[in-house]
Design a protein around this motif. Sequence first.
Motif, PDB file in Angstrom:
ATOM      1  N   SER A  44       5.206  44.003  72.140  1.00  0.00           N
ATOM      2  CA  SER A  44       3.800  44.268  71.872  1.00  0.00           C
ATOM      3  C   SER A  44       3.618  45.682  71.318  1.00  0.00           C
ATOM      4  N   TYR A  45       4.271  46.635  71.951  1.00  0.00           N
ATOM      5  CA  TYR A  45       4.200  48.025  71.500  1.00  0.00           C
ATOM      6  C   TYR A  45       4.689  48.156  70.057  1.00  0.00           C
ATOM      7  N   ARG A  48       2.322  46.269  67.503  1.00  0.00           N
ATOM      8  CA  ARG A  48       1.072  47.022  67.306  1.00  0.00           C
ATOM      9  C   ARG A  48       1.308  48.282  66.465  1.00  0.00           C
ATOM     10  N   ARG A  49       2.423  48.970  66.733  1.00  0.00           N
ATOM     11  CA  ARG A  49       2.728  50.193  66.007  1.00  0.00           C
ATOM     12  C   ARG A  49       2.977  49.914  64.524  1.00  0.00           C
ATOM     13  N   TRP A  52      -0.471  46.954  63.029  1.00  0.00           N
ATOM     14  CA  TRP A  52      -1.789  46.975  63.669  1.00  0.00           C
ATOM     15  C   TRP A  52      -2.864  46.311  62.816  1.00  0.00           C
ATOM     16  N   VAL A  55      -2.601  42.526  63.174  1.00  0.00           N
ATOM     17  CA  VAL A  55      -2.679  41.885  64.492  1.00  0.00           C
ATOM     18  C   VAL A  55      -3.861  42.321  65.345  1.00  0.00           C
ATOM     19  N   LYS A  56      -4.679  43.233  64.870  1.00  0.00           N
ATOM     20  CA  LYS A  56      -5.737  43.769  65.739  1.00  0.00           C
ATOM     21  C   LYS A  56      -6.735  42.719  66.207  1.00  0.00           C
ATOM     22  N   HIS A  59      -5.644  39.150  69.885  1.00  0.00           N
ATOM     23  CA  HIS A  59      -5.408  39.551  71.266  1.00  0.00           C
ATOM     24  C   HIS A  59      -5.803  38.461  72.237  1.00  0.00           C
ATOM     25  N   HIS A  63      -4.880  41.898  75.785  1.00  0.00           N
ATOM     26  CA  HIS A  63      -3.430  41.854  75.683  1.00  0.00           C
ATOM     27  C   HIS A  63      -2.989  41.175  74.395  1.00  0.00           C
ATOM     28  N   PHE A  64      -1.848  41.588  73.889  1.00  0.00           N
ATOM     29  CA  PHE A  64      -1.304  40.950  72.695  1.00  0.00           C
ATOM     30  C   PHE A  64      -0.698  39.596  73.045  1.00  0.00           C
TER      31      PHE A  64
END
Length: 119
Positions: A44-45, A48-49, A52, A55-56, A59, A63-64
């Motif tokens: 997930s980290y 998202r990095r 983003w 995928v924003k 959720h 949570h992703f």
Amino acid sequence: MLHESIKCELIEFGGEDNHVHMIVAVRPTIAVASLVGKLKGKSSYMIRREFWDCVKTMHWGNHFWSPSYCVVSCGGASLDVVKKYIESQNAPPNERSLRASLAANKRKSRLLLARPAHE
């Protein structure tokens, strides 16, 4: 790929738009819940990095990933058989398996309708 902090190895990876399949070799001393939590947290980290903007809006609440997961042992199946299953997850079902699935669901519906209601 070996993950040093939990001493596991990702052997195969595949999935669909809303879930993933993985074959992971892990020592029996590692708790499955711990492994899944670390895999979901780190992925997930990283997603998202890196992605983003893409995928924003994807959720599950805040949570992703969904909080649920399924772990299945493959018993006596060979690694090649399990890998082929995972690789086939992006392929649409063939007509034979689709008919079999529809027939099974129809039988299940008939069984549910035939059961007496409990008081």
